[in-house]
Design a protein around this motif. Structure first.
Motif, short mmCIF file in Angstrom:
data_model
loop_
_atom_site.label_atom_id
_atom_site.label_comp_id
_atom_site.label_asym_id
_atom_site.label_seq_id
_atom_site.Cartn_x
_atom_site.Cartn_y
_atom_site.Cartn_z
N VAL A 1 51.05 73.38 28.56
CA VAL A 1 51.07 73.51 27.10
C VAL A 1 51.39 74.95 26.69
CG1 VAL A 1 49.50 71.58 26.74
CG2 VAL A 1 48.56 73.88 26.95
N ALA B 1 58.36 66.76 26.83
CA ALA B 1 56.91 66.88 26.69
C ALA B 1 56.26 65.51 26.46
CB ALA B 1 56.58 67.82 25.53
N VAL C 1 47.61 71.24 33.17
CA VAL C 1 47.92 70.84 31.79
C VAL C 1 47.89 72.06 30.87
CG1 VAL C 1 47.10 69.50 29.82
CG2 VAL C 1 47.12 68.48 32.10
N ALA D 1 52.18 71.57 21.22
CA ALA D 1 52.36 71.08 22.59
C ALA D 1 51.17 70.22 23.02
CB ALA D 1 52.53 72.27 23.55
N THR E 1 51.44 66.89 21.31
CA THR E 1 52.55 66.10 21.85
C THR E 1 52.23 65.57 23.24
OG1 THR E 1 54.11 67.45 20.59
CG2 THR E 1 55.00 66.13 22.39
N LEU E 2 51.68 66.42 24.10
CA LEU E 2 51.36 65.99 25.47
C LEU E 2 50.28 64.91 25.49
CD1 LEU E 2 51.42 69.25 27.63
CD2 LEU E 2 52.87 67.24 27.89
N THR E 3 49.37 64.96 24.55
CA THR E 3 48.31 63.95 24.50
C THR E 3 48.75 62.70 23.76
OG1 THR E 3 47.39 65.05 22.54
CG2 THR E 3 46.44 65.62 24.68
N THR E 4 50.02 62.66 23.35
CA THR E 4 50.65 61.52 22.67
C THR E 4 49.97 61.19 21.34
OG1 THR E 4 49.35 59.75 23.73
CG2 THR E 4 51.28 60.55 24.92
N LEU F 1 56.25 63.62 29.76
CA LEU F 1 55.21 64.20 30.62
C LEU F 1 53.83 63.73 30.16
CD1 LEU F 1 56.34 67.91 31.15
CD2 LEU F 1 56.16 66.12 32.88
N GLY F 2 53.67 63.60 28.84
CA GLY F 2 52.38 63.17 28.32
C GLY F 2 51.95 61.82 28.84
#
Length: 285
Positions: A166, A219, A162, A193, A196-199, A222-223
């Motif tokens: 990022v 992204a 992860v 990032a 965004t990845l962790t929503t 993927l999150g």
């Protein structure tokens, strides 16, 4: 002389019975009142940090806090007196928490603002496990600890992947979007990032170009996949830990396994079971 010593011992035993024994009416009442005082103290500290309440009720809240602080100080002294070993109690977990929940009030006399550290009193609510006989359920925490420890390597690899993602995505967004759209540096882009990845999606920075929006969409997708990975890892670890805990409860008489963790007797033959985790090897007849 001896009668005076016996009277002191009887007084200490009676005090210890009230403070430490929740099976008596007096002991249970003492602990319930203590929990109520702790909750009241924590609420008072919280309200004192809110400007509106501080301006209107500041003097009342601080007065209440000092009254409770004095009561907690007296309670701490009584615990030291009632304890079999005052030093052992003072160095125990609850002893340290108790003294740390008192000290900030006195430190605040010299250091303004230190009184807000009194919020540590919320840790004293852990005594509720003893009051309501919930301590026996704390043994289940060992299963969670075992699962997390067994999953540590997988979770470490997952976090490393992860972190790499990022950094790569953040750097690409910096190149694609640039400072004109808010991506003023690579660390700022990496922050985007992570969000965004962790929503989480704070929305304080957003891509404007088509390429940037496409990368952001990747992204986000993927999150959602990344969120499921640690859950699966820990779930598998919990299942394995629970199975291992059950399988080590082998009956020494008939060899039956997979007893419940809190079982005391074999469900097949009634034999006393070894303690969980003892590693006892069954002796078949």
């Amino acid at each position: 002389m001896h009668s005076a010593g016996r009277e002191r011992a009887a007084w200490r035993n009676a005090l210890a019975n009230i403070i430490d024994n929740t099976d008596t009416r007096a002991g249970r009442l003492f602990d319930v009142l203590l929990i109520a005082a702790i909750v009241l103290s924590v609420v008072a500290v919280m309200l004192d940090s809110v400007g509106v309440y501080q301006a209107r009720y500041g003097a009342t809240l601080r007065g209440l806090e000092w009254i409770l602080t004095v009561l907690f100080t007296v309670e701490y002294v009584l615990r030291l007196v009632a304890a079999r070993s005052a030093r052992q109690y003072a160095l125990s977990f609850f002893g340290v928490v108790d003294i740390l929940s008192i000290l900030p009030a006195y430190v605040a006399l010299l250091v303004p603002g230190a009184q807000f550290l009194l919020i540590i009193r919320v840790l004293r609510l852990l005594r509720i496990f003893r009051i309501f006989k919930l301590a026996r359920y704390l043994s289940e925490a060992s299963v969670l600890t075992t699962a997390l420890r067994a999953s540590l390597a997988k979770i470490t690899v997952f976090l490393a992947v992860v972190l790499t993602l990022v950094v790569v995505i953040g750097t690409l967004m910096y190149v694609v979007e640039g400072p004109q759209y808010g991506f003023t540096s690579i660390p700022t882009s990496i922050y985007w990032a992570v969000v965004t990845l962790t929503t989480v999606g704070y929305g304080d920075i957003a891509p404007k170009t088509p390429v940037g929006k496409t990368l952001a969409s990747v992204a986000m997708i993927l999150g959602y996949g990344i969120i499921a990975v640690p859950t699966g890892i820990v779930t598998v670890g919990l299942a394995q830990a629970q199975a291992s805990r059950r399988s080590d409860r082998l009956c020494p008489r008939c060899g039956l396994e997979r007893h419940e963790p809190d079982a005391r007797y074999c469900r097949r033959c009634g034999q006393n079971l070894p303690e969980s985790g003892s590693g006892a090897i069954p002796e078949l007849p």
